[in-house]
Design a protein around this motif. Structure first.
Motif, PDB file in Angstrom:
ATOM      1  N   LEU A   1     -23.225  -9.407   7.668  1.00  0.00           N
ATOM      2  CA  LEU A   1     -22.606  -9.188   6.364  1.00  0.00           C
ATOM      3  C   LEU A   1     -22.034 -10.468   5.773  1.00  0.00           C
ATOM      4  CD1 LEU A   1     -21.528  -7.165   4.184  1.00  0.00           C
ATOM      5  CD2 LEU A   1     -19.426  -7.028   5.548  1.00  0.00           C
ATOM      6  N   ILE A   2     -21.333 -11.222   6.603  1.00  0.00           N
ATOM      7  CA  ILE A   2     -20.624 -12.409   6.112  1.00  0.00           C
ATOM      8  C   ILE A   2     -21.555 -13.576   5.867  1.00  0.00           C
ATOM      9  CG2 ILE A   2     -18.918 -14.155   6.773  1.00  0.00           C
ATOM     10  CD1 ILE A   2     -17.405 -11.936   8.244  1.00  0.00           C
ATOM     11  N   ALA A   3     -22.586 -13.736   6.716  1.00  0.00           N
ATOM     12  CA  ALA A   3     -23.419 -14.936   6.663  1.00  0.00           C
ATOM     13  C   ALA A   3     -23.990 -15.236   5.268  1.00  0.00           C
ATOM     14  CB  ALA A   3     -24.543 -14.836   7.694  1.00  0.00           C
ATOM     15  N   PRO A   4     -24.687 -14.317   4.588  1.00  0.00           N
ATOM     16  CA  PRO A   4     -25.245 -14.667   3.278  1.00  0.00           C
ATOM     17  C   PRO A   4     -24.183 -14.914   2.217  1.00  0.00           C
ATOM     18  CG  PRO A   4     -25.612 -12.333   3.778  1.00  0.00           C
ATOM     19  CD  PRO A   4     -25.091 -12.965   5.016  1.00  0.00           C
ATOM     20  N   ILE A   5     -23.098 -14.133   2.248  1.00  0.00           N
ATOM     21  CA  ILE A   5     -22.027 -14.333   1.263  1.00  0.00           C
ATOM     22  C   ILE A   5     -21.382 -15.699   1.456  1.00  0.00           C
ATOM     23  CG2 ILE A   5     -19.790 -13.464   0.470  1.00  0.00           C
ATOM     24  CD1 ILE A   5     -20.693 -10.679   1.446  1.00  0.00           C
ATOM     25  N   ALA A   6     -21.080 -16.022   2.714  1.00  0.00           N
ATOM     26  CA  ALA A   6     -20.453 -17.314   3.006  1.00  0.00           C
ATOM     27  C   ALA A   6     -21.378 -18.467   2.664  1.00  0.00           C
ATOM     28  CB  ALA A   6     -20.066 -17.360   4.486  1.00  0.00           C
ATOM     29  N   ALA A   7     -22.664 -18.326   2.974  1.00  0.00           N
ATOM     30  CA  ALA A   7     -23.619 -19.407   2.692  1.00  0.00           C
ATOM     31  C   ALA A   7     -23.732 -19.666   1.196  1.00  0.00           C
ATOM     32  CB  ALA A   7     -24.984 -19.039   3.268  1.00  0.00           C
ATOM     33  N   LEU A   8     -23.771 -18.629   0.388  1.00  0.00           N
ATOM     34  CA  LEU A   8     -23.843 -18.797  -1.071  1.00  0.00           C
ATOM     35  C   LEU A   8     -22.582 -19.483  -1.596  1.00  0.00           C
ATOM     36  CD1 LEU A   8     -25.370 -15.336  -2.048  1.00  0.00           C
ATOM     37  CD2 LEU A   8     -26.507 -17.564  -2.243  1.00  0.00           C
ATOM     38  N   TRP A   9     -21.451 -19.104  -1.062  1.00  0.00           N
ATOM     39  CA  TRP A   9     -20.191 -19.716  -1.508  1.00  0.00           C
ATOM     40  C   TRP A   9     -20.120 -21.180  -1.073  1.00  0.00           C
ATOM     41  CZ3 TRP A   9     -14.690 -18.024   0.489  1.00  0.00           C
ATOM     42  CH2 TRP A   9     -13.710 -18.718  -0.220  1.00  0.00           C
ATOM     43  N   LEU A  10     -20.485 -21.456   0.176  1.00  0.00           N
ATOM     44  CA  LEU A  10     -20.402 -22.826   0.689  1.00  0.00           C
ATOM     45  C   LEU A  10     -21.223 -23.803  -0.149  1.00  0.00           C
ATOM     46  CD1 LEU A  10     -20.551 -22.252   4.544  1.00  0.00           C
ATOM     47  CD2 LEU A  10     -18.822 -23.589   3.352  1.00  0.00           C
ATOM     48  N   TRP A  11     -22.422 -23.366  -0.552  1.00  0.00           N
ATOM     49  CA  TRP A  11     -23.315 -24.285  -1.268  1.00  0.00           C
ATOM     50  C   TRP A  11     -23.245 -24.126  -2.794  1.00  0.00           C
ATOM     51  CZ3 TRP A  11     -24.883 -28.217   1.391  1.00  0.00           C
ATOM     52  CH2 TRP A  11     -25.055 -28.092   2.774  1.00  0.00           C
ATOM     53  N   ALA A  12     -22.195 -23.462  -3.264  1.00  0.00           N
ATOM     54  CA  ALA A  12     -22.037 -23.241  -4.711  1.00  0.00           C
ATOM     55  C   ALA A  12     -22.105 -24.514  -5.549  1.00  0.00           C
ATOM     56  CB  ALA A  12     -20.734 -22.495  -4.976  1.00  0.00           C
ATOM     57  N   PRO A  13     -21.604 -25.674  -5.085  1.00  0.00           N
ATOM     58  CA  PRO A  13     -21.708 -26.892  -5.906  1.00  0.00           C
ATOM     59  C   PRO A  13     -23.146 -27.279  -6.267  1.00  0.00           C
ATOM     60  CG  PRO A  13     -20.077 -27.207  -4.189  1.00  0.00           C
ATOM     61  CD  PRO A  13     -20.763 -25.901  -3.887  1.00  0.00           C
ATOM     62  N   LEU A  14     -24.130 -26.773  -5.505  1.00  0.00           N
ATOM     63  CA  LEU A  14     -25.527 -27.086  -5.814  1.00  0.00           C
ATOM     64  C   LEU A  14     -26.095 -26.188  -6.911  1.00  0.00           C
ATOM     65  CD1 LEU A  14     -27.113 -27.575  -2.266  1.00  0.00           C
ATOM     66  CD2 LEU A  14     -27.029 -29.304  -4.071  1.00  0.00           C
TER      67      LEU A  14
END
Length: 391
Positions: free
Chosen positions: A7-20
C-alpha cells in the motif's frame, strides 16, 4: 507487513520523486515505478510463495529484506516531508532560487542511497548477538534478605532459521556466564510452526538458574500455534505461565512468579490445529492475584507480562515488578519516542514507575525478521539486580 508495504510503496514513491513531475514526466514515472517495486517486491514474493510447504528459512530471509526496504521508505517519507516544508517556506518567502535548489531530484536520489546504506548497517546491528546489561532495580517491598537477587531476562528472541539454534546457544552462553539466580523469558520466543521450527529454541533447555527458568506467552506465540508451542516449552523445562502463579521460597521469604496471557488472544493462526478456533488464553491478572492470595500471599510478586501497554491495569493487583518486552526498544532512535512509545502507552524500554509497581521493558535479545533494523537501540540480554530500599 505485506499489506502495508504494497500500500505504502507506490504512494511514497510518487511523493518522493514529485520534484521530477513538472519537467521530466517519463523520468518521474520510471523512478517512482522502480522505487515502488524495490520496496514492494520482497513482500509480494512472500505472499506469492507462502504455503505450508514453503521453506520457512526462505520466508525469514525475504522478511529481512522486506523489513529493511520498508525502513528505507519510512526514512524517505521523513525526508520528503522535511524537503517539502522547506520548499513551501522558500516559496512563501518568495525565494524562487532557493525553492528550485531545495526541489532538486539529486537530493532525493542521494538521500535514498544514504538510507539504503544506513538500513543495511541497521540490519547488521539488529542481527548481532547482544551484550549483557545489568540494571539495579529497587523494589519498595523487597526484604533485605533478597537484596542482590539476580534476574536474567531475555525477551523477544523470535527464533527462526535466521537467528537459529546457533544464535540462541550464543544467548544462552552469555546469560549463563552472568550467573543469574532466575531467568525470565517474557514472550515472543519463536516464529513459525512448532513441528518444523522447535529446534531453533532447543538450546534454551541449557539455561542455568537455581530458581528456575520461567516463561510467558507473547503475541507471536498466538500467531504461530499457541498449543503446539506450549508443549515444546514444557519439554524444554521453561515453566510456561499463562494466567498462572507459583510461590517460591527464597532465603526465608516467599516470592511469587507469575505470567499472564497476551492481548493478542483471538488472533487466528494458520498453525493452529483448527484455524477457526483461537488458542491460548486472554490476559487475566485477577486469576493470578487470586492464586497468590489463596496460597497465603507473597513477600514479593514478579509478573511476566509481554506487552508493556497493559502495565497500568496490572499495577493495582499487588505486582511489585512487571517484566515486559514487545517493543524491541523502539528499534531506531526517533522512531522509539515518536511512534513506538505512543503505541505502548508511553513505555518503550528501561525502567518505569507505574503506581507502586515497577516496570522493566527489555529492548529484546533477538530479532523479528519482518523488521530487524536497529539504529542506536542495540539488542540486549538483561540482568536485573534487585535492591531493597535503603533504611
Amino acid at each position: 507487513m505485506i499489506f502495508y508495504a504494497v500500500l505504502i510503496a507506490p504512494i511514497a514513491a510518487l511523493w518522493l520523486w514529485a520534484p521530477l513531475f513538472r519537467q521530466h514526466r517519463r523520468a518521474y514515472v520510471g523512478c517512482a515505478l522502480v522505487t515502488a517495486l524495490l520496496i514492494a517486491a520482497p513482500a509480494l514474493l512472500i505472499y506469492a510463495m507462502r504455503s505450508d510447504s514453503m521453506d520457512f528459512g526462505l520466508v525469514s530471509r525475504l522478511q529481512l529484506l522486506s523489513g529493511g526496504m520498508l525502513a528505507t521508505i519510512g526514512m524517505g517519507l521523513v525526508f520528503a516531508l522535511a524537503r517539502d516544508i522547506l520548499w513551501l517556506l522558500a516559496r512563501l518567502m518568495r525565494s524562487t532560487q532557493a525553492a528550485r535548489w531545495i526541489a532538486r531530484p539529486r537530493w532525493t536520489a542521494g538521500f535514498l542511497v544514504m538510507a539504503l546504506l544506513l538500513n543495511g548497517y541497521g540490519l547488521t546491528q539488529g542481527t548481532q548477538l547482544p551484550a549483557v546489561h545489568e540494571h539495579e532495580v529497587t523494589l519498595p517491598r523487597l526484604p533485605p534478605a533478597l537484596d542482590g537477587l539476580r534476574i536474567g531476562v531475555m525477551a523477544d528472541i523470535h527464533a527462526t532459521p535466521v537467528n537459529n539454534a546457533v544464535y540462541v546457544q550464543g544467548l544462552v552462553d552469555r546469560l549463563n556466564a552472568a550467573q543469574p539466580d532466575m531467568v525470565l523469558l517474557p514472550g515472543d520466543l519463536i516464529d513459525g510452526d512448532a513441528p518444523s521450527q522447535w529446534g531453533n529454541i532447543a538450546p534454551l533447555a541449557h539455561l542455568q538458574a537455581p530458581l528456575g527458568v520461567w516463561s510467558a506467552p507473547g503475541n507471536h506465540e498466538y500467531y504461530s500455534g499457541y498449543n503446539a508451542w506450549a508443549k515444546v516449552f514444557s519439554r524444554l523445562n521453561l515453566n510456561y505461565l499463562a494466567n498462572q502463579a507459583q510461590i517460591l521460597h527464597v532465603r526465608g521469604h516467599t516470592l511469587a512468579i507469575s505470567g499472564v496471557g497476551d492481548p493478542a488472544y483471538g488472533r487466528l493462526s494458520t498453525h493452529n490445529t483448527d484455524p477457526s478456533v483461537p488458542e491460548g488464553v486472554p490476559p487475566d491478572i485477577h486469576a493470578v492475584a487470586a492464586q497468590i492470595q489463596a496460597a497465603g500471599g507473597a513477600d514479593i510478586h514478579i509478573l511476566l507480562g509481554h506487552q508493556p501497554k497493559m502495565a497500568r491495569s496490572y499495577a493495582p493487583h499487588g505486582v511489585d515488578l512487571q517484566v515486559a518486552g514487545h517493543t524491541h526498544g523502539g528499534h531506531i532512535v526517533g522512531m522509539d519516542r515518536w511512534l513506538v512509545a505512543p503505541a505502548n502507552d508511553g513505555f518503550v524500554r528501561g525502567l518505569y514507575d507505574v503506581g507502586a509497581m515497577r516496570l522493566f521493558v527489555s529492548a529484546g535479545a533477538g530479532l523479528w525478521p519482518g523488521f530487524a533494523v536497529r539504529l542506536g537501540v542495540p539488542p540486549s540480554i538483561d540482568v536485573l539486580v534487585l535492591r531493597a530500599p535503603q533504611l
